[in-house]
Write a protein that holds these residues in place. Structure first.
Motif, PDB file in Angstrom:
ATOM      1  N   ALA A   1       0.828  -1.199   0.000  1.00 49.79           N
ATOM      2  CA  ALA A   1       0.000   0.000   0.000  1.00 49.79           C
ATOM      3  C   ALA A   1       0.867   1.256   0.000  1.00 49.79           C
ATOM      4  O   ALA A   1       0.551   2.244  -0.672  1.00 49.79           O
ATOM      5  N   SER A   2       1.986   1.209   0.741  1.00 49.46           N
ATOM      6  CA  SER A   2       2.836   2.397   0.820  1.00 49.46           C
ATOM      7  C   SER A   2       3.432   2.728  -0.545  1.00 49.46           C
ATOM      8  O   SER A   2       3.578   3.900  -0.902  1.00 49.46           O
ATOM      9  N   ILE A   3       3.748   1.670  -1.301  1.00 46.22           N
ATOM     10  CA  ILE A   3       4.314   1.903  -2.637  1.00 46.22           C
ATOM     11  C   ILE A   3       3.217   2.391  -3.589  1.00 46.22           C
ATOM     12  O   ILE A   3       3.410   3.293  -4.394  1.00 46.22           O
ATOM     13  N   TRP A   4       2.024   1.806  -3.423  1.00 51.51           N
ATOM     14  CA  TRP A   4       0.876   2.233  -4.238  1.00 51.51           C
ATOM     15  C   TRP A   4       0.560   3.704  -3.978  1.00 51.51           C
ATOM     16  O   TRP A   4       0.298   4.482  -4.884  1.00 51.51           O
ATOM     17  N   LEU A   5       0.661   4.112  -2.709  1.00 53.83           N
ATOM     18  CA  LEU A   5       0.286   5.472  -2.337  1.00 53.83           C
ATOM     19  C   LEU A   5       1.390   6.477  -2.628  1.00 53.83           C
ATOM     20  O   LEU A   5       1.138   7.568  -3.127  1.00 53.83           O
ATOM     21  N   PHE A   6       2.622   6.114  -2.297  1.00 56.80           N
ATOM     22  CA  PHE A   6       3.684   7.118  -2.330  1.00 56.80           C
ATOM     23  C   PHE A   6       4.794   6.812  -3.343  1.00 56.80           C
ATOM     24  O   PHE A   6       5.786   7.520  -3.415  1.00 56.80           O
ATOM     25  N   GLY A   7       4.632   5.703  -4.066  1.00 64.60           N
ATOM     26  CA  GLY A   7       5.530   5.459  -5.183  1.00 64.60           C
ATOM     27  C   GLY A   7       6.903   4.947  -4.815  1.00 64.60           C
ATOM     28  O   GLY A   7       7.119   4.377  -3.740  1.00 64.60           O
TER      29      GLY A   7
ATOM     30  N   GLY B   1      -6.260   5.199   3.227  1.00 66.59           N
ATOM     31  CA  GLY B   1      -4.965   5.849   3.406  1.00 66.59           C
ATOM     32  C   GLY B   1      -4.557   6.812   2.316  1.00 66.59           C
ATOM     33  O   GLY B   1      -3.369   7.092   2.169  1.00 66.59           O
ATOM     34  N   THR B   2      -5.514   7.336   1.564  1.00 65.96           N
ATOM     35  CA  THR B   2      -5.145   8.238   0.472  1.00 65.96           C
ATOM     36  C   THR B   2      -5.002   9.670   0.982  1.00 65.96           C
ATOM     37  O   THR B   2      -5.684  10.583   0.529  1.00 65.96           O
ATOM     38  N   TYR B   3      -4.146   9.806   1.966  1.00 73.50           N
ATOM     39  CA  TYR B   3      -3.858  11.143   2.503  1.00 73.50           C
ATOM     40  C   TYR B   3      -2.419  11.144   2.989  1.00 73.50           C
ATOM     41  O   TYR B   3      -1.760  10.093   3.025  1.00 73.50           O
ATOM     42  N   GLY B   4      -1.928  12.313   3.354  1.00 69.28           N
ATOM     43  CA  GLY B   4      -0.525  12.428   3.726  1.00 69.28           C
ATOM     44  C   GLY B   4      -0.227  11.806   5.078  1.00 69.28           C
ATOM     45  O   GLY B   4      -1.049  11.826   5.993  1.00 69.28           O
ATOM     46  N   GLY B   5       0.977  11.242   5.191  1.00 72.10           N
ATOM     47  CA  GLY B   5       1.379  10.653   6.467  1.00 72.10           C
ATOM     48  C   GLY B   5       2.620   9.819   6.271  1.00 72.10           C
ATOM     49  O   GLY B   5       3.184   9.774   5.165  1.00 72.10           O
ATOM     50  N   ALA B   6       3.060   9.170   7.331  1.00 68.86           N
ATOM     51  CA  ALA B   6       4.161   8.234   7.172  1.00 68.86           C
ATOM     52  C   ALA B   6       3.719   7.161   6.181  1.00 68.86           C
ATOM     53  O   ALA B   6       2.534   6.807   6.143  1.00 68.86           O
ATOM     54  N   ILE B   7       4.660   6.619   5.394  1.00 68.98           N
ATOM     55  CA  ILE B   7       4.266   5.811   4.228  1.00 68.98           C
ATOM     56  C   ILE B   7       3.434   4.580   4.587  1.00 68.98           C
ATOM     57  O   ILE B   7       2.554   4.186   3.844  1.00 68.98           O
ATOM     58  N   GLY B   8       3.690   3.988   5.762  1.00 72.72           N
ATOM     59  CA  GLY B   8       2.995   2.739   6.078  1.00 72.72           C
ATOM     60  C   GLY B   8       1.852   2.903   7.046  1.00 72.72           C
ATOM     61  O   GLY B   8       1.195   1.929   7.400  1.00 72.72           O
TER      62      GLY B   8
ATOM     63  N   CYS C   1      -2.736   3.625   5.469  1.00 73.99           N
ATOM     64  CA  CYS C   1      -3.720   2.682   4.934  1.00 73.99           C
ATOM     65  C   CYS C   1      -4.198   1.719   6.029  1.00 73.99           C
ATOM     66  O   CYS C   1      -3.629   0.644   6.238  1.00 73.99           O
ATOM     67  N   ALA C   2      -5.254   2.098   6.731  1.00 83.08           N
ATOM     68  CA  ALA C   2      -5.779   1.284   7.833  1.00 83.08           C
ATOM     69  C   ALA C   2      -6.210  -0.092   7.342  1.00 83.08           C
ATOM     70  O   ALA C   2      -6.039  -1.097   8.040  1.00 83.08           O
ATOM     71  N   ALA C   3      -6.744  -0.138   6.124  1.00 77.72           N
ATOM     72  CA  ALA C   3      -7.224  -1.416   5.584  1.00 77.72           C
ATOM     73  C   ALA C   3      -6.101  -2.442   5.522  1.00 77.72           C
ATOM     74  O   ALA C   3      -6.249  -3.591   5.963  1.00 77.72           O
ATOM     75  N   ALA C   4      -4.950  -2.020   4.995  1.00 76.98           N
ATOM     76  CA  ALA C   4      -3.808  -2.939   4.853  1.00 76.98           C
ATOM     77  C   ALA C   4      -3.286  -3.371   6.214  1.00 76.98           C
ATOM     78  O   ALA C   4      -2.910  -4.532   6.418  1.00 76.98           O
ATOM     79  N   LEU C   5      -3.271  -2.451   7.161  1.00 78.65           N
ATOM     80  CA  LEU C   5      -2.754  -2.769   8.496  1.00 78.65           C
ATOM     81  C   LEU C   5      -3.674  -3.747   9.216  1.00 78.65           C
ATOM     82  O   LEU C   5      -3.218  -4.686   9.871  1.00 78.65           O
ATOM     83  N   LEU C   6      -4.987  -3.539   9.072  1.00 79.47           N
ATOM     84  CA  LEU C   6      -5.942  -4.448   9.708  1.00 79.47           C
ATOM     85  C   LEU C   6      -5.820  -5.854   9.124  1.00 79.47           C
ATOM     86  O   LEU C   6      -5.889  -6.849   9.841  1.00 79.47           O
ATOM     87  N   LEU C   7      -5.612  -5.905   7.797  1.00 79.23           N
ATOM     88  CA  LEU C   7      -5.433  -7.203   7.140  1.00 79.23           C
ATOM     89  C   LEU C   7      -4.230  -7.934   7.744  1.00 79.23           C
ATOM     90  O   LEU C   7      -4.307  -9.130   8.083  1.00 79.23           O
ATOM     91  N   GLY C   8      -3.132  -7.194   7.907  1.00 79.96           N
ATOM     92  CA  GLY C   8      -1.940  -7.776   8.528  1.00 79.96           C
ATOM     93  C   GLY C   8      -2.210  -8.217   9.955  1.00 79.96           C
ATOM     94  O   GLY C   8      -1.755  -9.279  10.391  1.00 79.96           O
TER      95      GLY C   8
END
Lengths: 440, 313
Positions: free
Chosen positions: B36-42, B174-181, B184-191
């Protein structure tokens, strides 16, 4: 009864009961037997025979005046060739009577059914049978059946949990001698005037549960109730304190005995052997042993004359098919590793396991405080806290954290991802506490 | 053959679990957040992740070498630390600063205290805090996801300061500014679900931590919607699921875990609402890390059959 554990903790090791369906085979009489004088908890016996004596099956060869002891009987007929010292698996040196068998298995004249009318007669007979707790502890049965507060005992629990992996010797007793077990149960019940007997079997032995339930139902009557209770197949269900809590909900306080909560726990094979002794007068001279493990050619259940060297038992099972890198007396969770396969089979042995490379465990790494040992401990102990207190030699904290309650079941070490020798630490810590309290 | 026979203490059977397997599970659980972090912030996210992991591994290897201790790089714990630290950094952070933070985490926080299992605070969190204190400007440069910046033209934002401007969907994905990881709450909850299913962690700490923040935020704001935004934003999900549950620095007793997580949640809200910093998860966890020995001391279970209650560990 529910299959959910009333006791927290525990682990689920693989069952590996490969020998469950292998009916007991009687092995041929060995050339020599080595009868250890320490086959029970308590002071060892003193040999009552000397070199050159002719002995017969069932004859007493060692006895003791100590209360906490049980006599040792000849398991073969033949000639005493030595009264020597052997090193037990614990490292303790004890005397042993070595008998060269004449192969005739003549039975001694003392082997006659005992006359048992009173509770005292009964206890005398139990002592004369040489019976000790066959589940592994080796606690003299006549002492167990003579609690200080016998009137307070309302429940006898027959331990047929057999929760250790591999071992099926009690299971075979349940399947082959079920009526003997129930007959023993009834006798004990009568002489102790107990209201109920619970035969506790783990859920992974459905055939035994069915068999025993039917017999129990046929003999149960008001005031003398016999029932079978299914335990969850979760190690260590067969540990005495766990078993009592699981079947009756009672908890034995530290340093107390089951009788203090109104219970007596007997191993299933013990009660069966007792019944057989009362019928035949033949004391405990042979024992069923599960022989298994990756290094054994033909795993099976073997009826072994006591004192038979382990290597003879292994030879009867086709010998080693691979180098036995680890040789165990007992199960893999609580058994003792042996250096020497010429040691004899003891009364309280229920398995001989020999393993190849599979027994090699990884080296310990650093504790990561994952807490799995804490969750696994059926005694609600906290191994990391005990380890820390042990390292700083703080015996006060060790006692406070309950180290003496540890029964060394091995659940903690089994789940430890760092493979820490936790049971070893517990043992050393207990020894430290014992020494400290002996000093003060 | 006789001499090679192994004689050791029981048990002679082992579950087969290992530290390495546990660390591998944590890495797998962090994969959704990493992707997700790469998807969001490249590519900047990818560069940060690679830099931090490499720096952590190198620091671990070199410090063990210098300290003449046996090598432990293979247990993968340094990879977990590197990955966690990277996910706690803003996308634009210079890579040398990320590497410095990694070195501090491993050398100072972990190895100087004896290596894995002996550190008393979470290495990745202290790495982040050291960077926040050392490079406050760079560490607060929260870019919004690059492919969104052209849409709404926001160049930088400190998420918790401008919380009103984000709806729940934005916060959840997680489509907003912040630390890269952390966004995205969705990805973290999945983990987190993966870790619970694999029994790497018990859900106690994340549930109590996040629950405490929710309840306190609700009580303070009087608004459940606002409270929901509070739990979905900032470093809370990442902190509660992956940082506060670090075995080494959380209590081993269940009651201790509850108290510890309550403290984490309470301090987080206190810092968010009353402090001058916008985010308080890192500090809250580090403070509670330090209190763990005290919490354990008062929460040991009563040994079987002993008097004094029937508290289970």
């Amino acid at each position: 009864m529910g299959l959910f554990s009333k006791v927290r903790g525990g682990v689920k090791p693989p069952h590996r009961k490969h020998t469950a369906e292998s009916a007991t085979e009687r092995m041929p009489v060995p050339e020599t037997v080595i009868l250890s004088m320490a086959q029970h908890i308590g002071p060892p016996c003193t040999p009552t025979v000397k070199v050159g004596d002719k002995v017969e099956v069932g004859q007493i060869v060692g006895d003791s005046d100590a209360f906490l002891s049980a006599p040792v009987h000849a398991s073969v007929s033949g000639e005493v060739t030595a009264v020597t010292s052997i090193t037990m698996p614990s490292g303790q040196a004890v005397q042993a009577v070595v008998i060269r068998s004449d192969g005739e298995q003549r039975v001694h004249e003392s082997v006659v059914p005992p006359t048992v009318e009173t509770y005292d007669d009964f206890l005398k007979a139990v002592r004369a049978s040489g019976l000790v707790g066959l589940g592994g502890a080796g606690f003299p049965t006549h002492v167990k059946l003579r609690p200080k507060n016998v009137d307070a005992v309302d429940t006898i629990i027959i331990n047929a949990a057999e929760c250790e992996p591999y071992i099926t010797s009690d299971y075979r007793e349940l399947m082959e001698n079920s009526w003997n077990i129930v007959s023993g149960v009834q006798t004990v019940m009568e002489f102790l005037d107990t209201q109920r007997v619970i035969i506790a079997i783990e859920s992974n032995k459905p055939a035994a549960i069915k068999e025993l339930s039917a017999i129990a139902a046929s003999v149960s009557k008001p005031g003398r109730e016999v029932s079978v209770q299914t335990l969850p197949a979760r190690y260590p269900q067969g540990a005495e304190k766990v078993l009592i809590a699981q079947t009756t909900g009672r908890k034995v306080p530290p340093g107390k005995l089951p009788a203090d909560v109104g219970c007596i726990v007997m191993n299933a094979t013990s009660v069966s052997v007792l019944a057989w002794y009362l019928k035949s007068g033949m004391p405990l001279v042979e024992k069923r042993i599960t022989v298994d493990g990756g290094a054994v050619a033909e795993p099976k259940n073997v009826l072994v004359p006591l004192g038979t060297p382990i290597k003879d038992v292994i030879a009867f099972c086709g010998g080693y098919k691979a180098p036995a890198r680890k040789l165990l007396m007992g199960g893999p969770m609580m058994g003792t590793a042996l250096k020497d396969d010429s040691l004899p089979v003891l009364k309280q042995n229920n398995a001989i396991l020999a393993f190849d490379e599979e027994a090699l465990l990884p080296e310990p790494t650093a504790c990561i405080r994952c807490g799995r040992c804490v969750a696994a401990c059926p005694m609600s102990l906290t191994p990391p806290a005990i380890t820390a207190a042990y390292k700083t030699k703080n015996t006060d904290v060790l006692e406070k954290r309950g180290v003496m309650v540890c029964m060394e079941c091995g659940s903690c070490a089994y789940v430890c991802p760092a493979n820490r020798p936790l049971v070893q630490t517990m043992r050393l810590a207990k020894e430290m506490v014992r020494k400290a309290s002996a000093k003060s | 053959m006789q001499n090679s026979r192994i004689v050791r203490s029981s048990p002679h059977l082992h579950s087969g679990d290992s530290t390495r397997m546990i660390m591998l599970d944590v890495i797998i659980a962090l994969l959704p957040a990493s992707v997700a972090s790469i998807w969001l912030f490249g590519w900047q996210s990818a560069a940060l992740i690679v830099t931090c992991i490499a720096a952590c591994l190198a620091s671990e290897y070199l410090s063990r070498l210098v300290l003449r201790r046996e090598q432990t790089v293979g247990d993968l714990s340094a990879v977990v630390t590197g990955l966690l630290l990277a996910l706690n950094l803003p996308a634009t952070l210079p890579l040398w600063q990320a590497a410095l933070g990694s070195a501090v985490a491993i050398v100072v926080v972990k190895q100087m205290f004896g290596g894995l299992g002996h550190n008393f605070v979470n290495p990745a969190l202290v790495g982040r805090i050291v960077l926040m204190v050392s490079f406050p400007a760079a560490m607060n440069q929260y870019v919004v996801p690059f492919w969104m910046s052209s849409v709404d033209g926001v160049a930088t934002a400190t998420p918790l300061v401008q919380l009103e401007s984000f709806d729940l969907q934005t916060l959840f994905f997680g489509t907003y500014g912040g630390a890269i990881g952390e966004t995205c709450a969705a990805a973290l909850l999945l983990g987190g679900v993966y870790l619970v299913v694999r029994r790497v962690i018990q859900p106690t700490i994340p549930v109590v931590f996040i629950g405490t923040v929710f309840v306190l935020s609700w009580l303070i704001s009087g608004d459940a919607y606002e409270a929901t935004r509070q739990i979905l934003s900032g470093g809370l999900m990442l902190g509660a699921i992956f940082m506060a549950t670090d075995y080494v620095t959380c209590p081993v007793t269940t009651l201790g875990k509850v108290i510890y997580a309550l403290g984490c949640g309470g301090l987080t809200v206190l810092i968010r609402q009353g402090g001058s910093l916008p985010e308080g998860v890192s500090f809250a966890i580090v403070v509670m890390n330090i209190l763990v020995p005290l919490i354990e001391r008062v929460t040991y279970a009563t040994p079987f059959g002993k008097k004094g209650g029937e508290r289970h560990a």
